[in-house]
Design an enzyme around this catalytic site. Structure first.
Site, PDB file in Angstrom:
ATOM      1  N   HIS A 272      -0.516   9.993  -8.597  1.00  0.00           N
ATOM      2  CA  HIS A 272       0.267   8.779  -8.828  1.00  0.00           C
ATOM      3  C   HIS A 272      -0.622   7.738  -9.505  1.00  0.00           C
ATOM      4  CE1 HIS A 272       3.657   6.070  -8.108  1.00  0.00           C
ATOM      5  NE2 HIS A 272       2.756   5.137  -7.820  1.00  0.00           N
TER       6      HIS A 272
ATOM      7  N   SER B 174       4.533   2.807 -12.135  1.00  0.00           N
ATOM      8  CA  SER B 174       5.163   2.883 -10.819  1.00  0.00           C
ATOM      9  C   SER B 174       6.317   1.878 -10.727  1.00  0.00           C
ATOM     10  CB  SER B 174       4.106   2.675  -9.732  1.00  0.00           C
ATOM     11  OG  SER B 174       4.592   3.053  -8.465  1.00  0.00           O
TER      12      SER B 174
ATOM     13  N   ASP C  18       2.729  14.265  -7.863  1.00  0.00           N
ATOM     14  CA  ASP C  18       2.710  12.862  -7.440  1.00  0.00           C
ATOM     15  C   ASP C  18       3.105  12.796  -5.964  1.00  0.00           C
ATOM     16  OD1 ASP C  18       3.391  10.130  -6.907  1.00  0.00           O
ATOM     17  OD2 ASP C  18       3.775   9.808  -9.043  1.00  0.00           O
TER      18      ASP C  18
END
Length: 323
Positions: A298, A142, A269
């Site tokens: 995610h 991320s 996601d």
């Protein structure tokens, strides 16, 4: 490099969408068997970074993986621990570093961390280069993935040759698009979770640095975009949220990446819209490969069948880093 789209689904039937595939591992996955040795290093501005080392089961490894966590994460998040455990079992030492203010103790300066703070990642890498490793690999999740790609792009052909490749998951390569996406009602659970930990940090900072942080501005923060516009941007020298996003989104830096790099993002996601990725630029890139999975959420990627506690993302990482 060609876009690789995985045809088969990853997740079990009882996690039918991107939200559940993201949330379930974060809430219910428990990782045991990882033991960290903490090292604290001092930054040029007299702050500190906490580095957590975990060593391969067979001592004397010459291979190191540096792991960068996501927004409001740390070295103990399940996606970090699961990766460290598997890599340790297969001969890799691991260094999971904590961004400023994320290691369990508030950092000393008015600034925090942010999505483009590659000077801190560089400090961690320089520390590792001072050890006796022959190969260093970068791995990010991320926000940590965006940071990793930006660092590689900034370094270009001048990257230290000991750094062999990089792998990143669930990357918000367009920070503005992701900030606006998380405002949507269906994503409110993620936004409020982030704000619930970011706001207390601002309160603590304001008590120490009242000239740098006006705590009364908290009342204007309703979204992550607001937080970045009111706090993140000015604290780190940006004119506002949009300027911060423009200067720090990794999609503007990938052109100059010079080592083999894999980006893995799920099409479902909920935080990173797949259409926000620079797909055509990645498709034409000589060194960067985009793998688009049908599902996984995610930073989730829990497989339908979990063997030995290993997730799909960890298997892919081991394959890639062992090449």
């Amino acid at each position: 490099m060609p876009l690789i789209e995985t045809a088969s689904k990853i997740s079990p039937y009882w996690l039918p969408n991107g939200h559940l595939q993201s949330i379930y591992p974060a809430l219910f996955r428990s990782i045991k068997g990882v033991f960290y040795h903490r090292e604290r290093i001092v930054t040029p501005d007299e702050d500190f970074l906490d580095l957590d080392w975990s060593y391969a089961k067979s001592p004397g490894s010459k291979k190191l993986v540096i792991l960068s966590h996501g927004l409001e994460g740390n070295s103990t998040r399940q996606y970090i621990l699961g990766m460290v455990r598997l890599l340790n079992q297969h001969g890799f030492d691991c260094l999971a570093w904590n961004f400023r203010g994320c290691g369990g103790e508030m950092n000393k300066t008015a600034r925090f961390y942010h999505s483009g703070a590659t000077e801190d990642l560089d400090l961690v890498i320089q520390n590792a280069l001072g050890k006796d490793y022959e190969q260093i690999h970068l791995l990010g999740f991320s926000l940590g993935g965006n940071l990793t790609l930006k660092y590689l792009g900034e370094s270009g052909v001048h990257l230290n040759p000991k750094i062999k490749n990089a792998l990143v998951f669930s990357v918000p390569m367009d920070l503005r698009a992701c900030s606006l996406s998380i405002i949507q009602p269906e994503n409110s659970v993620y936004m409020h979770r982030f704000l619930n930990t970011l706001k207390p940090k601002v309160n603590a900072k304001a008590a120490i640095f009242p000239d740098s942080i006006n705590i009364s501005d908290q009342k204007h923060v309703r979204t992550l975009y607001d937080f970045d516009h009111i706090f993140t941007a000015p604290l780190h020298g940006f004119d506002g949220a949009d300027h911060y996003y423009e200067q720090c989104s990794s999609k503007f830096f990938i052109r100059d990446i010079a080592i083999p790099t894999m980006v893995i993002n799920a099409k479902n996601d909920p935080i990173v819209p797949f259409e926000s990725l620079p797909i055509e630029e990645l498709r034409a890139h000589a060194n960067v490969c985009l793998v688009a999975t049908q599902d996984g959420g995610h930073c989730g990627f829990r497989p339908a069948r979990v063997k030995n506690g290993v997730y799909w993302s960890e298997e892919r990482a081991l394959e890639f880093l062992s090449r």
